[in-house]
Design a protein around this motif. Sequence first.
Motif, PDB file in Angstrom:
ATOM      1  N   TRP A 271      41.968  52.902  39.789  1.00  0.00           N
ATOM      2  CA  TRP A 271      42.002  51.698  38.948  1.00  0.00           C
ATOM      3  C   TRP A 271      41.496  52.138  37.576  1.00  0.00           C
ATOM      4  O   TRP A 271      40.398  52.691  37.480  1.00  0.00           O
ATOM      5  N   CYS A 272      42.267  51.963  36.518  1.00  0.00           N
ATOM      6  CA  CYS A 272      41.946  52.479  35.162  1.00  0.00           C
ATOM      7  C   CYS A 272      41.970  53.997  35.134  1.00  0.00           C
ATOM      8  O   CYS A 272      42.764  54.609  35.828  1.00  0.00           O
ATOM      9  N   GLY A 273      41.052  54.605  34.363  1.00  0.00           N
ATOM     10  CA  GLY A 273      41.079  56.063  34.213  1.00  0.00           C
ATOM     11  C   GLY A 273      42.396  56.491  33.594  1.00  0.00           C
ATOM     12  O   GLY A 273      42.857  55.894  32.626  1.00  0.00           O
ATOM     13  N   SER A 274      43.038  57.500  34.207  1.00  0.00           N
ATOM     14  CA  SER A 274      44.292  57.975  33.600  1.00  0.00           C
ATOM     15  C   SER A 274      45.519  57.254  34.171  1.00  0.00           C
ATOM     16  O   SER A 274      46.649  57.637  33.890  1.00  0.00           O
ATOM     17  N   THR A 275      45.299  56.192  34.965  1.00  0.00           N
ATOM     18  CA  THR A 275      46.435  55.448  35.525  1.00  0.00           C
ATOM     19  C   THR A 275      46.976  54.449  34.503  1.00  0.00           C
ATOM     20  O   THR A 275      46.194  53.722  33.878  1.00  0.00           O
ATOM     21  N   LEU A 276      48.284  54.416  34.353  1.00  0.00           N
ATOM     22  CA  LEU A 276      48.878  53.474  33.388  1.00  0.00           C
ATOM     23  C   LEU A 276      49.106  52.108  34.046  1.00  0.00           C
ATOM     24  O   LEU A 276      49.632  52.036  35.154  1.00  0.00           O
ATOM     25  N   PRO A 277      48.731  51.026  33.344  1.00  0.00           N
ATOM     26  CA  PRO A 277      48.951  49.689  33.922  1.00  0.00           C
ATOM     27  C   PRO A 277      50.403  49.216  33.749  1.00  0.00           C
ATOM     28  O   PRO A 277      50.747  48.118  34.178  1.00  0.00           O
ATOM     29  N   LEU A 278      51.240  50.024  33.095  1.00  0.00           N
ATOM     30  CA  LEU A 278      52.672  49.744  32.913  1.00  0.00           C
ATOM     31  C   LEU A 278      52.937  48.367  32.307  1.00  0.00           C
ATOM     32  O   LEU A 278      52.634  48.171  31.148  1.00  0.00           O
ATOM     33  N   MET A 279      53.432  47.385  33.084  1.00  0.00           N
ATOM     34  CA  MET A 279      53.816  46.099  32.487  1.00  0.00           C
ATOM     35  C   MET A 279      52.658  45.111  32.381  1.00  0.00           C
ATOM     36  O   MET A 279      52.847  43.986  31.906  1.00  0.00           O
ATOM     37  N   PHE A 280      51.488  45.509  32.842  1.00  0.00           N
ATOM     38  CA  PHE A 280      50.302  44.659  32.694  1.00  0.00           C
ATOM     39  C   PHE A 280      49.365  45.312  31.690  1.00  0.00           C
ATOM     40  O   PHE A 280      49.638  46.393  31.172  1.00  0.00           O
ATOM     41  N   SER A 281      48.240  44.671  31.424  1.00  0.00           N
ATOM     42  CA  SER A 281      47.153  45.344  30.710  1.00  0.00           C
ATOM     43  C   SER A 281      45.969  45.308  31.677  1.00  0.00           C
ATOM     44  O   SER A 281      45.916  44.440  32.567  1.00  0.00           O
ATOM     45  N   TRP A 282      45.043  46.227  31.518  1.00  0.00           N
ATOM     46  CA  TRP A 282      43.892  46.232  32.444  1.00  0.00           C
ATOM     47  C   TRP A 282      43.084  44.945  32.323  1.00  0.00           C
ATOM     48  O   TRP A 282      42.586  44.416  33.309  1.00  0.00           O
ATOM     49  N   GLU A 283      42.982  44.432  31.086  1.00  0.00           N
ATOM     50  CA  GLU A 283      42.205  43.193  30.890  1.00  0.00           C
ATOM     51  C   GLU A 283      42.833  42.074  31.717  1.00  0.00           C
ATOM     52  O   GLU A 283      42.146  41.305  32.395  1.00  0.00           O
ATOM     53  N   GLU A 284      44.155  42.002  31.635  1.00  0.00           N
ATOM     54  CA  GLU A 284      44.883  40.967  32.366  1.00  0.00           C
ATOM     55  C   GLU A 284      44.666  41.135  33.878  1.00  0.00           C
ATOM     56  O   GLU A 284      44.364  40.180  34.592  1.00  0.00           O
ATOM     57  N   LEU A 285      44.772  42.363  34.341  1.00  0.00           N
ATOM     58  CA  LEU A 285      44.624  42.617  35.786  1.00  0.00           C
ATOM     59  C   LEU A 285      43.206  42.304  36.256  1.00  0.00           C
ATOM     60  O   LEU A 285      42.993  41.764  37.338  1.00  0.00           O
ATOM     61  N   GLU A 286      42.227  42.670  35.418  1.00  0.00           N
ATOM     62  CA  GLU A 286      40.823  42.384  35.761  1.00  0.00           C
ATOM     63  C   GLU A 286      40.620  40.885  35.950  1.00  0.00           C
ATOM     64  O   GLU A 286      39.832  40.451  36.779  1.00  0.00           O
ATOM     65  N   GLY A 287      41.369  40.105  35.151  1.00  0.00           N
ATOM     66  CA  GLY A 287      41.189  38.651  35.178  1.00  0.00           C
ATOM     67  C   GLY A 287      41.874  37.981  36.361  1.00  0.00           C
ATOM     68  O   GLY A 287      41.568  36.838  36.678  1.00  0.00           O
ATOM     69  N   PHE A 288      42.811  38.678  36.990  1.00  0.00           N
ATOM     70  CA  PHE A 288      43.540  38.038  38.093  1.00  0.00           C
ATOM     71  C   PHE A 288      42.641  37.863  39.300  1.00  0.00           C
ATOM     72  O   PHE A 288      42.009  38.793  39.771  1.00  0.00           O
ATOM     73  N   ARG A 289      42.610  36.667  39.807  1.00  0.00           N
ATOM     74  CA  ARG A 289      41.880  36.412  41.061  1.00  0.00           C
ATOM     75  C   ARG A 289      42.872  35.745  41.974  1.00  0.00           C
ATOM     76  O   ARG A 289      43.356  34.660  41.690  1.00  0.00           O
ATOM     77  N   ARG A 290      43.215  36.382  43.048  1.00  0.00           N
ATOM     78  CA  ARG A 290      44.337  35.862  43.809  1.00  0.00           C
ATOM     79  C   ARG A 290      43.953  35.091  45.051  1.00  0.00           C
ATOM     80  O   ARG A 290      44.776  34.862  45.903  1.00  0.00           O
TER      81      ARG A 290
END
Length: 334
Positions: A258-277
Amino acid sequence: MKEEEVNRCQIQNWYPKFKSLTIKTKLHKLPESFVNYLLDDSVPFLLPSSVTNQNAMPNRIQNPDEGEDDESSSSDDETDPPPPPSPSFPELEIEIRDSIEALGGSIFPKLNWSAPKDAAWISPSQSLSCSCFSEIALLLRSSDSILHDLCNAYDSCSDDKASSRPESFFLALRKWYPSLKPEMEFRCFVKANELVGVCQREVTTFYPVLVSEKEALKGLIEEFFDVNVRSVFELEDYVFDVYVTKERRVKVVDFNTWCGSTLPLMFSWEELEGFRRVGGELELRIVESRRGVLPGLKTAVPYDYIDVSCGSGWDQVLKKAEEEFRDESDDEDV
Ligand SMILES: Nc1ncnc2c1ncn2[C@@H]1O[C@H](COP(=O)(O)OP(=O)(O)OP(=O)(O)O)[C@@H](O)[C@H]1O
């Protein structure tokens, strides 16, 4: 990020648990002499001399700055020191030859985390397909992604005393699949053991099939995660890539941090961090239309991820691209 998270994403660590759900792979622990060979940046670099001599490539890779051998350069030969002997790794070479044979004759190579994707251009096949040890050595030695695995894998770690390299390096030989469809590869983001987002992995192209199959694909991936991944992979936050076969079976391609050198591609990390499913709907994000990508640009990205406002410069690029696209579609026989 913790060192532990980086370690869990090494193929030699996750492969045994996901063997039946991923591409058939043979793992080879690399001798330190071969690791040092990969790290040695002397020019021109020498490919290992072959003990099996099967499909071996020439040992000496020409420095692009050197001219072709000609009369004038051969007159210097007497003063030039003799070339160093070619390195040789006979045991590793024989083990690798046997694995390649067991995997059907062609393999896709990677180290603990990465494949030498950036070096495909140097291979005669222009791909990562390898059928002998010298082809693998050439790709590994020419790749910055591999250099990152060798020297910088723990750069994003926040541990007080993070390692500079893993305990051992492994070469993973994966059965080569010549016709994987890029539109059937997906990146899946897991936060706190919940699948919080999925997107297409090849983000520069619009694939109509993804529009029509979106709901079915989302269901397949979600079920695959629930049944096979959630309680098996040992981290809480991570990313994994999958491939959906034409029989609609889901296969793991890779695990990433999660993060580091992994690309979030069509999302942003901020957006993904905010998702609560918890109880929420999972989003499978795809390029929704032909106009969602920049036609003709190699580094194309979805519209939403660049500043297209007036004066940004991109507004003019987009205007031109759209005009060209309109001209092209006028020609289409629909
Ligand atoms: N066995 C295989 N045969 C053919 N192509 C493959 C194979 N395995 C992977 N690929 C292709 O290579 C791409 C990269 O593979 P992989 O994810 O293992 O490399 P990576 O270096 O970890 O990539 P990234 O850093 O982007 O996650 C995959 O998306 C897939 O298209």
